[in-house]
Design a protein around this motif. Structure first.
Motif, mmCIF file in Angstrom:
data_model
loop_
_atom_site.group_PDB
_atom_site.id
_atom_site.type_symbol
_atom_site.label_atom_id
_atom_site.label_comp_id
_atom_site.label_asym_id
_atom_site.label_seq_id
_atom_site.Cartn_x
_atom_site.Cartn_y
_atom_site.Cartn_z
ATOM 1 N N VAL A 89 62.907 -2.096 29.529
ATOM 2 C CA VAL A 89 63.797 -1.019 29.965
ATOM 3 C C VAL A 89 64.829 -1.632 30.895
ATOM 4 C CG1 VAL A 89 63.929 1.114 31.318
ATOM 5 C CG2 VAL A 89 61.987 0.728 29.804
ATOM 6 N N GLY A 90 66.080 -1.254 30.738
ATOM 7 C CA GLY A 90 67.103 -1.790 31.626
ATOM 8 C C GLY A 90 68.497 -1.402 31.182
ATOM 9 N N THR A 91 69.477 -2.187 31.625
ATOM 10 C CA THR A 91 70.878 -1.948 31.291
ATOM 11 C C THR A 91 71.358 -3.059 30.367
ATOM 12 O OG1 THR A 91 71.206 -0.918 33.442
ATOM 13 C CG2 THR A 91 73.184 -1.580 32.247
ATOM 14 N N TYR A 92 71.941 -2.669 29.240
ATOM 15 C CA TYR A 92 72.430 -3.620 28.236
ATOM 16 C C TYR A 92 73.796 -4.154 28.652
ATOM 17 C CZ TYR A 92 74.889 -5.056 23.978
ATOM 18 O OH TYR A 92 75.627 -5.734 23.053
ATOM 19 N N TYR A 93 73.950 -5.457 28.598
ATOM 20 C CA TYR A 93 75.244 -6.086 28.829
ATOM 21 C C TYR A 93 75.531 -7.008 27.655
ATOM 22 C CZ TYR A 93 75.032 -4.300 33.563
ATOM 23 O OH TYR A 93 74.955 -3.470 34.651
ATOM 24 N N SER A 94 76.763 -6.928 27.135
ATOM 25 C CA SER A 94 77.147 -7.730 25.977
ATOM 26 C C SER A 94 77.691 -9.097 26.359
ATOM 27 C CB SER A 94 78.198 -6.973 25.158
ATOM 28 O OG SER A 94 79.345 -6.720 25.958
ATOM 29 N N SER A 95 77.964 -9.309 27.671
ATOM 30 C CA SER A 95 78.522 -10.593 28.103
ATOM 31 C C SER A 95 77.878 -11.024 29.416
ATOM 32 C CB SER A 95 80.035 -10.475 28.269
ATOM 33 O OG SER A 95 80.352 -9.531 29.269
ATOM 34 N N PRO A 96 78.025 -12.312 29.763
ATOM 35 C CA PRO A 96 77.393 -12.802 30.989
ATOM 36 C C PRO A 96 78.038 -12.252 32.262
ATOM 37 C CG PRO A 96 78.603 -14.567 29.903
ATOM 38 C CD PRO A 96 78.642 -13.382 28.994
ATOM 39 N N SER A 97 79.308 -11.836 32.180
ATOM 40 C CA SER A 97 79.987 -11.193 33.309
ATOM 41 C C SER A 97 81.150 -10.384 32.751
ATOM 42 C CB SER A 97 80.470 -12.239 34.325
ATOM 43 O OG SER A 97 81.480 -13.051 33.772
ATOM 44 N N GLY A 113 67.336 -18.053 18.589
ATOM 45 C CA GLY A 113 67.307 -18.610 19.940
ATOM 46 C C GLY A 113 68.622 -18.486 20.688
ATOM 47 N N ASP A 114 69.736 -18.210 19.978
ATOM 48 C CA ASP A 114 71.023 -17.999 20.662
ATOM 49 C C ASP A 114 70.918 -16.743 21.533
ATOM 50 O OD1 ASP A 114 72.059 -20.133 19.256
ATOM 51 O OD2 ASP A 114 73.350 -18.917 17.955
ATOM 52 N N VAL A 115 71.526 -16.792 22.726
ATOM 53 C CA VAL A 115 71.548 -15.596 23.587
ATOM 54 C C VAL A 115 72.498 -14.586 22.956
ATOM 55 C CG1 VAL A 115 72.122 -14.680 25.852
ATOM 56 C CG2 VAL A 115 71.020 -16.905 25.670
ATOM 57 N N ILE A 116 71.998 -13.377 22.717
ATOM 58 C CA ILE A 116 72.821 -12.347 22.073
ATOM 59 C C ILE A 116 73.139 -11.177 23.004
ATOM 60 C CG2 ILE A 116 72.134 -12.925 19.725
ATOM 61 C CD1 ILE A 116 70.056 -10.659 19.873
ATOM 62 N N MET A 117 72.446 -11.090 24.140
ATOM 63 C CA MET A 117 72.694 -10.001 25.097
ATOM 64 C C MET A 117 71.948 -10.290 26.387
ATOM 65 S SD MET A 117 70.136 -6.973 23.756
ATOM 66 C CE MET A 117 69.699 -7.465 22.103
ATOM 67 N N ILE A 118 72.258 -9.499 27.396
ATOM 68 C CA ILE A 118 71.516 -9.523 28.662
ATOM 69 C C ILE A 118 71.020 -8.111 28.902
ATOM 70 C CG2 ILE A 118 71.759 -9.651 31.188
ATOM 71 C CD1 ILE A 118 73.631 -11.999 30.815
ATOM 72 N N ILE A 119 69.785 -8.001 29.341
ATOM 73 C CA ILE A 119 69.280 -6.705 29.795
ATOM 74 C C ILE A 119 68.879 -6.889 31.251
ATOM 75 C CG2 ILE A 119 67.532 -4.913 29.558
ATOM 76 C CD1 ILE A 119 67.612 -5.332 26.578
ATOM 77 N N GLU A 120 69.557 -6.124 32.108
ATOM 78 C CA GLU A 120 69.265 -6.175 33.541
ATOM 79 C C GLU A 120 68.140 -5.186 33.827
ATOM 80 O OE1 GLU A 120 71.183 -5.060 37.879
ATOM 81 O OE2 GLU A 120 72.338 -4.691 36.085
ATOM 82 N N SER A 121 67.119 -5.688 34.485
ATOM 83 C CA SER A 121 66.001 -4.839 34.860
ATOM 84 C C SER A 121 65.536 -5.270 36.238
ATOM 85 C CB SER A 121 64.865 -4.977 33.838
ATOM 86 O OG SER A 121 63.779 -4.149 34.184
ATOM 87 N N MET A 122 65.481 -4.332 37.157
ATOM 88 C CA MET A 122 65.047 -4.598 38.534
ATOM 89 C C MET A 122 65.870 -5.738 39.156
ATOM 90 S SD MET A 122 60.955 -4.039 38.029
ATOM 91 C CE MET A 122 60.594 -4.378 39.715
ATOM 92 N N LYS A 123 67.189 -5.676 38.946
ATOM 93 C CA LYS A 123 68.152 -6.630 39.517
ATOM 94 C C LYS A 123 68.001 -8.043 38.963
ATOM 95 C CE LYS A 123 69.817 -3.541 42.333
ATOM 96 N NZ LYS A 123 70.952 -2.804 41.937
ATOM 97 N N MET A 140 74.389 -1.296 18.322
ATOM 98 C CA MET A 140 74.205 0.127 18.585
ATOM 99 C C MET A 140 74.412 0.513 20.048
ATOM 100 S SD MET A 140 71.900 -0.813 16.022
ATOM 101 C CE MET A 140 70.339 -0.259 15.475
ATOM 102 N N ALA A 141 74.242 -0.415 20.960
ATOM 103 C CA ALA A 141 74.356 -0.106 22.392
ATOM 104 C C ALA A 141 75.762 -0.405 22.890
ATOM 105 C CB ALA A 141 73.337 -0.915 23.186
ATOM 106 N N GLN A 142 76.193 0.334 23.870
ATOM 107 C CA GLN A 142 77.481 0.110 24.525
ATOM 108 C C GLN A 142 77.248 -0.727 25.772
ATOM 109 O OE1 GLN A 142 80.446 1.276 23.270
ATOM 110 N NE2 GLN A 142 79.217 1.939 21.529
ATOM 111 N N ASN A 143 78.225 -1.535 26.134
ATOM 112 C CA ASN A 143 78.116 -2.361 27.338
ATOM 113 C C ASN A 143 77.879 -1.466 28.559
ATOM 114 O OD1 ASN A 143 78.171 -4.941 28.585
ATOM 115 N ND2 ASN A 143 80.205 -4.490 29.362
ATOM 116 N N GLY A 144 76.863 -1.786 29.353
ATOM 117 C CA GLY A 144 76.536 -1.007 30.547
ATOM 118 C C GLY A 144 75.623 0.174 30.286
#
Length: 157
Positions: A89-97, A113-123, A140-144
């Motif tokens: 569970v967290g926030t979807y991010y499509s880029s590193p910043s 193995g390629d990084v395809i997204m970031i999910i922020e969870s508990m900072k 399917m997910a939007q950035n943020g």
């Protein structure tokens, strides 16, 4: 009845209790410096705060609301590829910043193995790797956007 500490009579304590109730005080603390005795008289506990989003009034009792009509059945589209689901569970991010390009876009080829997204969870920023080789078919997910555990985020085929 005899005297209580602080040279107070029962009627004095009763008067203090009435004062707490009349003035909606939380408590009164009396301390005798000569012998170190303390007396705390507590008032009523305040009611718990209303949860956010709760209505300020009760719904009127009456006939139950009619059941919603069944939604028309959606034709499930055939998914051609691997569904990548959020592992946490967290926030979807499509880029590193925010000022960097997205890890992947629709049509981009990825390797396992390629990084395809970031999910922020508990900072904590969790880099999510591709589970397979292929081409990104759909995101399917939007950035943020907040995502739930096991929620489909993208399809790689």
């Amino acid at each position: 009845m005899g005297k209580l500490p602080f040279d107070l009579e029962i009627k004095d304590i009763s008067a203090l209790a009435d004062l707490i109730n009349d003035k909606d005080l939380g408590e009164i603390l009396l301390e005798d410096k000569t012998n170190g005795a303390k007396l705390v008289i507590k008032g009523k506990c305040p009611p718990p705060p209303m949860p956010m989003g709760a209505p300020a009034f009760a719904a009127p009792m009456g006939a139950p609301a009619p059941a919603p009509e069944a939604a028309p059945e959606k034709k499930e589209k055939k998914i051609d590829g691997t569904v990548v689901k959020a592992p946490i569970v967290g926030t979807y991010y499509s880029s590193p910043s925010p000022d960097k390009p997205a890890f992947v876009t629709v049509g981009k080829k990825v390797k396992k193995g390629d990084v395809i997204m970031i999910i922020e969870s508990m900072k904590i920023m969790n880099e999510i790797p591709s589970p397979c080789d292929g081409e990104v078919k759909e995101i399917m997910a939007q950035n943020g956007q907040a995502v739930e555990y096991d929620e489909p985020v993208m399809i790689i085929g």
